[in-house]
Enzyme design. Structure first.
Site, PDB file in Angstrom:
ATOM      1  N   THR A 143      -8.456  -1.323  78.997  1.00 60.75           N
ATOM      2  CA  THR A 143      -9.141  -2.602  78.776  1.00 60.75           C
ATOM      3  C   THR A 143     -10.282  -2.819  79.766  1.00 60.75           C
ATOM      4  O   THR A 143     -10.186  -2.465  80.943  1.00 60.75           O
ATOM      5  CB  THR A 143      -8.130  -3.754  78.903  1.00 60.75           C
ATOM      6  OG1 THR A 143      -7.065  -3.540  77.979  1.00 60.75           O
ATOM      7  CG2 THR A 143      -8.780  -5.085  78.620  1.00 60.75           C
ATOM      8  N   SER A 149      -8.912  -5.434  72.572  1.00 55.46           N
ATOM      9  CA  SER A 149      -8.243  -4.683  71.521  1.00 55.46           C
ATOM     10  C   SER A 149      -9.143  -3.608  70.910  1.00 55.46           C
ATOM     11  O   SER A 149      -8.648  -2.641  70.330  1.00 55.46           O
ATOM     12  CB  SER A 149      -7.769  -5.642  70.425  1.00 55.46           C
ATOM     13  OG  SER A 149      -6.842  -6.587  70.937  1.00 55.46           O
ATOM     14  N   GLU A 380      -1.721  -4.827  73.982  1.00 53.45           N
ATOM     15  CA  GLU A 380      -1.729  -3.686  73.056  1.00 53.45           C
ATOM     16  C   GLU A 380      -2.213  -4.093  71.659  1.00 53.45           C
ATOM     17  O   GLU A 380      -1.803  -3.508  70.660  1.00 53.45           O
ATOM     18  CB  GLU A 380      -0.330  -3.073  72.949  1.00 53.45           C
ATOM     19  CG  GLU A 380       0.252  -2.569  74.251  1.00 53.45           C
ATOM     20  CD  GLU A 380      -0.442  -1.325  74.774  1.00 53.45           C
ATOM     21  OE1 GLU A 380      -0.646  -0.383  73.991  1.00 53.45           O
ATOM     22  OE2 GLU A 380      -0.779  -1.292  75.958  1.00 53.45           O
TER      23      GLU A 380
END
Length: 394
Positions: A143, A149, A380
């Protein structure tokens, strides 16, 4: 109300569908006992400490084989490499406390891309030190401030130089960052490409040019400290590249399929904890001359909790079995995570609602679990992203 329940309605009759081996039963009992004795009693303390990971609990878990149970035996691990057993373990540990449970299983998130992309030499070098009683923490760095995402949109770059690469960029919300000794970092070797430009690298803490931000203030799951990672022309030898250039994204997607199912199990464990606590409270708390469980609104809310948990748990285990069978399961993994994470959020909310004012206070743990559960709808891949993944895999 902190006693462990093994309610057949919620746990499901696993023997009926998926018979367990003696080894699976042993690791489940080990984790159940550890959750009761070591995890549940420390949840509130760790939550209030805010930015301090309970490394003593991690060390205690390492001594009994919990932190490396998912690593292959050939590298010194427990050998439970199947996703199904990992789900059984994660659910037990996160029943004790979602943040602590996820911390204890964090080696799995690091190991998955190494196992998917690494050479035999890399696996030996990077996985064996994670086994045994003196294991150090690990981290997976994907990230970034501008990409959550959407992992294909990362901007951290890895420029080829003589003997390796120079990595420059910034990572955000990285679990265990600053505490971990070993990192898998994803960067772009071809900035013009999206998924085909992503490559994975192995880094050690202390590399020149690698620094960390302050611990991030979080709503919940405070047992896991998150920091930013700053990479200023960090040299990585070519031998520390995982897989070929441009293959990192595909290894990451394979990792996501596994991690999303395992996190679905974690969310189910947290939901079960909230349900059991609310059920016990409803049976013992009186209101208007009778236990509150006898009031229809409360009874129906508990029924909704039990039904959703059962569905989430069976869907999670079904997705795990699909992955273990080598079948495509991207859509199913997203379904499991979406269902379990939203079930966890509902059940922790419902527990707070059932306890009323006491649920809103810190007198009981359900308010903490509600804050913890929110992360499961975000990490996630958010619930919105999960719905998108499912729609693309119909």
């Amino acid at each position: 109300m902190d006693t462990y329940r093994d309610d057949a309605l919620i746990r499901g009759t696993l023997m009926e569908y998926w018979p367990l081996t003696d080894e699976q039963r042993s690791i489940i009992e080990l984790c159940k006992d550890f959750a009761i004795r070591e995890i549940r009693p420390r949840g509130r303390e760790v939550d209030e400490a805010d930015v301090v990971s309970p490394l003593d609990i991690f060390a205690a878990a390492a001594k009994v084989g919990i932190t490396d149970f998912m690593l292959p035996q050939e590298y010194g691990g427990g050998g439970f490499t199947d996703v199904f057993t990992q789900c059984l373990v994660q659910e037990q540990l996160c029943w004790g406390d979602p943040g602590i449970g996820n911390l204890l299983c964090s080696h799995g998130f690091f190991a998955d891309p190494v196992l998917a992309l690494g050479t035999p030499e890399q696996k030996e070098t990077w996985l064996r030190p994670l086994t045994g009683p003196h294991s150090a923490l690990t981290a997976l760095a994907t990230t970034e401030p501008g990409s959550g995402s959407d992992s294909a949109s990362i901007v951290t770059q890895a420029k080829r130089v003589d003997g390796g690469y120079l990595i420059a960029g910034q990572k955000a919300w990285i679990s265990n960052a600053g505490l971990a000794e070993r990192y898998v970092v994803f960067a772009k070797t071809d900035p013009a490409e999206r998924p085909k430009g992503v490559t994975a690298f192995l880094l050690r803490k202390g590399a020149a040019g690698m620094t960390f931000g302050e611990p991030m203030k979080k709503m919940g799951q405070r047992a896991i400290v998150c920091r930013e990672i700053f990479l200023d022309e960090v040299f990585v030898p070519a031998s520390a590249r995982l897989g070929a250039e441009g293959k990192g994204f595909y290894g990451l997607m394979e990792t996501f399929d596994i991690s999303r199912v395992v996190l679905a199990a974690a969310a189910t464990g947290a939901a079960r904890a909230a349900y059991e606590f609310a059920l016990d409270y409803a049976r013992t708390r009186g209101q208007f001359g009778k236990p509150i469980i006898e009031h229809q609104a409360v009874a129906f809310r508990l029924a909704d909790m039990a039904t959703r948990i059962q569905g989430a748990w069976l869907l999670t285990l079904h997705a795990a079995r699909q992955l273990d069978a080598g079948q495509p399961a991207t859509g199913l993994a997203a379904m499991a995570k979406l269902t379990a994470s939203e079930t966890s959020m509902f059940c922790t909310w419902a527990a707070v609602q059932t306890l009323g004012g006491w649920g809103y206070s810190r007198e009981f743990p359900v308010e903490q679990w509600m804050r913890d559960a929110k992360l499961e709808e975000i990490e996630e891949g958010t619930s919105d992203i999960m719905r998108l993944v499912i729609s693309r895999n119909l």
